[in-house]
Design an enzyme around this catalytic site. Structure first.
Site, PDB file in Angstrom:
ATOM      1  N   GLU A 151       0.731  -1.234   0.118  1.00 12.88           N
ATOM      2  CA  GLU A 151       0.027   0.095   0.009  1.00 12.88           C
ATOM      3  C   GLU A 151       0.826   1.295   0.007  1.00 12.88           C
ATOM      4  OE1 GLU A 151      -2.780  -0.787   3.075  1.00 12.88           O
ATOM      5  OE2 GLU A 151      -3.606  -2.445   2.432  1.00 12.88           O
ATOM      6  N   ASN A 192       2.312  -5.123  -2.840  1.00 14.99           N
ATOM      7  CA  ASN A 192       0.977  -5.534  -2.804  1.00 14.99           C
ATOM      8  C   ASN A 192       0.273  -4.279  -2.599  1.00 14.99           C
ATOM      9  OD1 ASN A 192      -1.030  -7.584  -2.282  1.00 14.99           O
ATOM     10  ND2 ASN A 192      -1.015  -7.084   0.050  1.00 14.99           N
ATOM     11  N   HIS A 228     -10.131  -6.304  -2.754  1.00 12.81           N
ATOM     12  CA  HIS A 228     -11.174  -6.023  -1.658  1.00 12.81           C
ATOM     13  C   HIS A 228     -12.277  -5.239  -2.505  1.00 12.81           C
ATOM     14  CE1 HIS A 228      -9.253  -7.287   1.966  1.00 12.81           C
ATOM     15  NE2 HIS A 228      -8.357  -6.681   1.573  1.00 12.81           N
ATOM     16  N   GLU A 256      -6.101 -10.697  -1.530  1.00  9.09           N
ATOM     17  CA  GLU A 256      -7.018 -10.344  -0.421  1.00  9.09           C
ATOM     18  C   GLU A 256      -8.535 -10.324  -0.787  1.00  9.09           C
ATOM     19  OE1 GLU A 256      -5.500  -7.374   2.130  1.00  9.09           O
ATOM     20  OE2 GLU A 256      -3.544  -7.842   1.812  1.00  9.09           O
ATOM     21  N   ASP A 258     -12.191 -10.308  -1.278  1.00 10.67           N
ATOM     22  CA  ASP A 258     -13.646 -10.320  -0.913  1.00 10.67           C
ATOM     23  C   ASP A 258     -14.344  -9.581  -1.849  1.00 10.67           C
ATOM     24  OD1 ASP A 258     -12.811  -7.915   0.642  1.00 10.67           O
ATOM     25  OD2 ASP A 258     -12.514  -9.006   2.368  1.00 10.67           O
TER      26      ASP A 258
END
Ligand code: NAG
Ligand code: NAG
Ligand code: NAG
Ligand code: NAG
Length: 340
Positions: A151, A192, A228, A256, A258
């Site tokens: 990030e 990432n 996400h 990650e 979802d």
């Protein structure tokens, strides 16, 4: 070798059980499609929850420790390294024949105050090199990949204001990668990031950074796109952006995943979510250098979403009772299994 019929029966039963398990395993189906893994998060909290642990063991092959490898868990005070929890996770993986994605070495969150307070280049360089050397070195040969930096960008594509960028400028990035490479030359090293799922200045900045790192021969091997996602909003653009990331020739991984639904959740939204999970899974299958997909949790009960983004819910593949959702069946269908 002579074998009694009882023993033979037992052997067949074992064989059958193994076959059944692998036929139902997202990880096995993903590997049968030529990918390396279907993954998820795990940590000491998850391992204390038998329902989650059972699903993790059965369905997934690659594990990202959710907390225990973050800086303030491992080196809260300078020079004092605590590996109790991260060791537990790595040992669990080993015992269960699973692999680990290490997460994460340099991130603006979960860093102790003593790191945040550093103001000079030489000290921060040493501190980063020492931290990465110790952590990556400890797990050398036991961690498949590391999220080396996490990030680093703002949404507008500028570098995020962190102690790392304030003190070292963007040099902290190659510095971190080279320190990790030195500590474990065989680990796959990733950058990432989130919100690389749609066009805009953030993914543009990522593409530019990768090009610059590649031109300097920095030891970077992969891009992790967290994904996400928000249902009905940020999903349709995923395949094209994943292709764009893959055009760097680095490995890409969805790290990650979802897909959150706006409350109140109903059957129509769950059906849409199924199609969206299918789309994302297919996107990885269709890209050669997409190595795998990792979920960020098992059950909707344990997801980070409801507490962090309360207007959303139900982002995962198992519901709050640990039952498979229609989205799970969608993923199995795309992977060539019996959608049942
Ligand atoms: C980019 O975003 C950051 C964080 O929101 C902000 O501080 C900065 O001023 C923005 N820069 C530009 C050029 O818009
Ligand atoms: C990167 O590696 C290539 C191939 O080994 C080499 O030709 C090039 O000079 C290197 N570039 C830098 C900046 O080190
Ligand atoms: C998707 O969003 C549109 C409005 O943007 C809305 O009309 C529709 O009902 C939504 N569908 C689902 C399944 O949430
Ligand atoms: C977990 O499994 C046990 C049975 O093993 C069950 O009694 C319990 O209700 C489950 N927990 C949840 C949250 O579903």
């Amino acid at each position: 070798m002579k074998i009694s019929s009882t023993a033979l029966g037992a052997l067949c039963a074992i064989r059958l059980a193994v076959t059944e398990t692998s036929a139902e395993s997202l990880n096995a189906m993903m590997k049968a499609k030529g990918k390396l893994y279907f993954g998820n998060i795990v940590d000491t909290n998850t391992l204390a929850e038998p329902n989650a642990t059972e699903i993790l063991k059965t369905e997934f092959g690659m594990f990202t420790p959710e907390y225990s490898m973050k800086w303030n868990f491992i080196q809260a005070s300078q020079g004092k390294f605590t590996f109790d929890n991260s060791d537990k996770v790595v040992d669990w993986a080993r015992k269960n024949d699973k692999q680990i994605r290490g997460h994460t070495l340099v991130w603006h969150q979960n860093i102790p105050d003593w790191v945040d307070a550093i103001t000079d280049k030489a000290s921060l360089t040493k501190v980063i090199e020492n931290h990465i050397g110790k952590v990556v070195g400890r797990y050398r040969g036991r961690v498949y990949a590391w999220d080396v930096v996490n990030e680093v960008f703002n949404e507008n594509g500028t570098f995020r204001n962190s102690v790392f960028h304030r003190v070292l400028g963007q040099d902290f990035i190659p510095l971190a990668f080279e320190a990790a490479h030195k500590a474990d030359p065989n680990a796959r090293l990733y950058i990432n990031e989130y919100n690389l799922d749609f066009p805009g200045p953030k993914i543009d900045a990522m593409m530019n950074l990768i090009q610059s790192l590649q031109s300097k021969n920095v030891s970077i091997h992969g891009i992790g796109t967290q994904s996400h996602l928000t249902s009905n909003k940020t999903v349709d653009t995923v395949p094209a952006q994943l292709k764009r990331l893959a055009s760097t020739k680095l490995d890409v991984a969805i790290t990650e995943l979802d897909i959150r639904l706006k409350r109140p959740v109903d059957d129509e939204k769950l059906a849409k979510q199924k199609q969206e999970y299918e789309l994302v899974t297919r996107a990885c299958l269709e890209i050669n250098n997409c190595v795998g997909v990792s979920m960020w949790g098992v059950s909707d009960k344990d997801s980070w979403i409801p507490s962090t983004l309360p207007e959303f819910d139900a982002p995962l593949l198992w519901n709050k009772k640990f039952e498979r959702k229609v989205a799970y069946k969608g993923v199995v269908g795309v992977l060539g299994g019996e959608p049942g």
